[in-house]
Write an enzyme that holds these catalytic residues in place. Structure first.
Site, PDB file in Angstrom:
ATOM      1  N   GLY A 109       0.779  -1.237   0.000  1.00  0.00           N
ATOM      2  CA  GLY A 109       0.000   0.000   0.000  1.00  0.00           C
ATOM      3  C   GLY A 109       0.808   1.282   0.000  1.00  0.00           C
ATOM      4  O   GLY A 109       0.336   2.306   0.498  1.00  0.00           O
ATOM      5  N   ASN A 147       1.378   3.066  -2.620  1.00  0.00           N
ATOM      6  CA  ASN A 147       0.593   4.001  -3.445  1.00  0.00           C
ATOM      7  C   ASN A 147      -0.600   4.535  -2.672  1.00  0.00           C
ATOM      8  O   ASN A 147      -0.906   5.727  -2.723  1.00  0.00           O
ATOM      9  CB  ASN A 147       0.119   3.313  -4.723  1.00  0.00           C
ATOM     10  CG  ASN A 147       1.174   3.340  -5.796  1.00  0.00           C
ATOM     11  OD1 ASN A 147       1.430   4.378  -6.399  1.00  0.00           O
ATOM     12  ND2 ASN A 147       1.824   2.211  -6.016  1.00  0.00           N
ATOM     13  N   LEU A 201      -9.518  -9.117 -10.451  1.00  0.00           N
ATOM     14  CA  LEU A 201     -10.331  -8.462 -11.473  1.00  0.00           C
ATOM     15  C   LEU A 201     -11.557  -7.848 -10.805  1.00  0.00           C
ATOM     16  O   LEU A 201     -12.161  -8.465  -9.920  1.00  0.00           O
ATOM     17  CB  LEU A 201     -10.759  -9.540 -12.477  1.00  0.00           C
ATOM     18  CG  LEU A 201     -11.111  -9.128 -13.888  1.00  0.00           C
ATOM     19  CD1 LEU A 201      -9.965  -8.373 -14.551  1.00  0.00           C
ATOM     20  CD2 LEU A 201     -11.452 -10.370 -14.709  1.00  0.00           C
ATOM     21  N   ASN A 253      -6.908   2.438 -12.269  1.00  0.00           N
ATOM     22  CA  ASN A 253      -5.868   1.499 -11.850  1.00  0.00           C
ATOM     23  C   ASN A 253      -4.507   2.064 -12.233  1.00  0.00           C
ATOM     24  O   ASN A 253      -4.390   2.845 -13.170  1.00  0.00           O
ATOM     25  CB  ASN A 253      -6.072   0.141 -12.551  1.00  0.00           C
ATOM     26  CG  ASN A 253      -5.038  -0.884 -12.115  1.00  0.00           C
ATOM     27  OD1 ASN A 253      -4.694  -0.971 -10.936  1.00  0.00           O
ATOM     28  ND2 ASN A 253      -4.519  -1.656 -13.060  1.00  0.00           N
ATOM     29  N   HIS A 304      -0.629   0.699 -13.254  1.00  0.00           N
ATOM     30  CA  HIS A 304       0.094  -0.508 -13.662  1.00  0.00           C
ATOM     31  C   HIS A 304       1.571  -0.151 -13.818  1.00  0.00           C
ATOM     32  O   HIS A 304       1.899   0.888 -14.404  1.00  0.00           O
ATOM     33  CB  HIS A 304      -0.479  -1.036 -14.978  1.00  0.00           C
ATOM     34  CG  HIS A 304       0.108  -2.341 -15.369  1.00  0.00           C
ATOM     35  ND1 HIS A 304      -0.254  -3.529 -14.761  1.00  0.00           N
ATOM     36  CD2 HIS A 304       1.083  -2.656 -16.269  1.00  0.00           C
ATOM     37  CE1 HIS A 304       0.451  -4.520 -15.283  1.00  0.00           C
ATOM     38  NE2 HIS A 304       1.265  -4.016 -16.196  1.00  0.00           N
ATOM     39  N   SER A 335       1.539   3.274 -16.064  1.00  0.00           N
ATOM     40  CA  SER A 335       0.308   3.603 -16.799  1.00  0.00           C
ATOM     41  C   SER A 335      -0.829   3.743 -15.795  1.00  0.00           C
ATOM     42  O   SER A 335      -1.013   2.865 -14.953  1.00  0.00           O
ATOM     43  CB  SER A 335      -0.054   2.496 -17.792  1.00  0.00           C
ATOM     44  OG  SER A 335       1.008   2.248 -18.689  1.00  0.00           O
ATOM     45  N   ASP A 350      -5.988  -4.701 -17.062  1.00  0.00           N
ATOM     46  CA  ASP A 350      -5.076  -3.700 -17.644  1.00  0.00           C
ATOM     47  C   ASP A 350      -5.466  -3.259 -19.050  1.00  0.00           C
ATOM     48  O   ASP A 350      -4.600  -3.022 -19.899  1.00  0.00           O
ATOM     49  CB  ASP A 350      -3.627  -4.265 -17.693  1.00  0.00           C
ATOM     50  CG  ASP A 350      -3.171  -4.791 -16.359  1.00  0.00           C
ATOM     51  OD1 ASP A 350      -3.514  -4.179 -15.336  1.00  0.00           O
ATOM     52  OD2 ASP A 350      -2.490  -5.839 -16.343  1.00  0.00           O
ATOM     53  N   GLU A 371       5.220   6.329  -9.522  1.00  0.00           N
ATOM     54  CA  GLU A 371       3.818   6.103  -9.162  1.00  0.00           C
ATOM     55  C   GLU A 371       3.385   7.070  -8.056  1.00  0.00           C
ATOM     56  O   GLU A 371       2.325   7.703  -8.149  1.00  0.00           O
ATOM     57  CB  GLU A 371       3.613   4.659  -8.695  1.00  0.00           C
ATOM     58  CG  GLU A 371       3.818   3.649  -9.806  1.00  0.00           C
ATOM     59  CD  GLU A 371       3.488   2.226  -9.400  1.00  0.00           C
ATOM     60  OE1 GLU A 371       2.964   1.488 -10.242  1.00  0.00           O
ATOM     61  OE2 GLU A 371       3.747   1.841  -8.249  1.00  0.00           O
TER      62      GLU A 371
HETATM   63  C1  GAR Z   1       2.448  -1.064  -7.732  1.00  0.00           C
HETATM   64  O1  GAR Z   1       3.694  -0.984  -8.356  1.00  0.00           O
HETATM   65  C2  GAR Z   1       1.340  -1.182  -8.762  1.00  0.00           C
HETATM   66  O2  GAR Z   1       1.617  -0.518  -9.945  1.00  0.00           O
HETATM   67  C3  GAR Z   1       1.294  -2.665  -8.983  1.00  0.00           C
HETATM   68  O3  GAR Z   1       1.465  -3.223  -7.706  1.00  0.00           O
HETATM   69  C4  GAR Z   1       2.318  -2.379  -6.941  1.00  0.00           C
HETATM   70  C5  GAR Z   1       1.687  -2.168  -5.588  1.00  0.00           C
HETATM   71  O4  GAR Z   1       2.575  -1.513  -4.732  1.00  0.00           O
HETATM   72  N1  GAR Z   1       0.048  -3.038  -9.587  1.00  0.00           N
HETATM   73  C6  GAR Z   1      -0.058  -4.005 -10.478  1.00  0.00           C
HETATM   74  O5  GAR Z   1       0.875  -4.708 -10.812  1.00  0.00           O
HETATM   75  C7  GAR Z   1      -1.461  -4.193 -11.050  1.00  0.00           C
HETATM   76  N2  GAR Z   1      -1.431  -4.997 -12.231  1.00  0.00           N
HETATM   77  P1  GAR Z   1       2.060  -0.832  -3.394  1.00  0.00           P
HETATM   78  O6  GAR Z   1       1.219  -1.861  -2.646  1.00  0.00           O
HETATM   79  O7  GAR Z   1       3.310  -0.500  -2.631  1.00  0.00           O
HETATM   80  O8  GAR Z   1       1.265   0.382  -3.764  1.00  0.00           O
END
Ligand code: GAR
Length: 192
Positions: free
Chosen positions: A15, A17, A89, A104, A106, A138, A147, A176
């Protein structure tokens, strides 16, 4: 203008992000993260939400697909649903009830390196395996496929020959954290 633009975050893991987003909108004039959901009761994102005094909820797959869950999202009055490292999903009935209101992020330059099974470190391993010179992030609207929705924003970064999946993931995470909150704020502004 709405008094408050209500955001729900769905996350499966650490988490970082989600934290960048909660940080950006704590004390914001008209945007608030109102609830953080996870499909994983042990996800660290739930601890992060507590720090911000944001309510949390955990669901399993059956609950996610239930009518009750969809109704609760509607009743909570969320304006935007943000996927932040959410690995399941989103069911079609939620996508259709929240059309163009689910985002989302990615960790690659879609349409490359997306789709089922392409998440987290698997993405970075594939990018490094193909000796790509650049990767990036993205941010896109969510539809019924992994995606696949319309892309809203992309940012690029270099891939070094010396990169490991972890070092590339760190560079991508920085991008991100910088851009996801910004893009969310712009979308809230547009929709207000
Ligand atoms: C992030 O890098 C996000 O882009 C990716 O998971 C990570 C979560 O990190 N998402 C995907 O791969 C979705 N297809 P976080 O829990 O530290 O935010």
């Amino acid at each position: 203008m709405n008094t408050t633009y209500k955001i729900a975050i769905l996350a499966s893991g650490s988490g970082t992000n989600a934290e960048a987003i909660m940080n950006r909108f704590s004390n914001h004039e008209y945007i608030a993260v109102s609830k953080v959901y996870s499909n994983n009761a042990d996800a660290f994102v739930l601890e992060r939400a507590k720090k911000f005094d944001i309510p949390t909820a955990v669901f399993n797959k059956q609950e996610l697909h239930s009518e009750e869950f969809l109704n609760s999202l509607i009743e909570e009055g969320f304006d935007l649903i943000i996927l932040a490292g959410f690995m399941w999903l989103v069911p079609a009935q939620i996508v259709s009830a929240f059309e163009n209101r689910i985002l989302n992020i990615h960790p690659a330059l879609l349409p490359s390196y997306g789709g089922k099974g392409m998440y987290g470190h698997f993405v970075h391993e594939a990018v490094l395996g193909n000796k790509e010179k650049e990767s990036g992030i993205s941010i896109h609207y969510v539809n019924e496929k992994y995606d696949d929705g319309d892309i809203i924003f992309q940012a690029k970064c270099a891939v070094m020959e010396s990169d490991t999946p972890d070092s590339l993931a760190n560079r991508i995470h920085k991008l991100e954290h910088q851009h996801y909150p910004e893009v969310i704020e712009k979308i809230c502004l547009q929709n207000n």
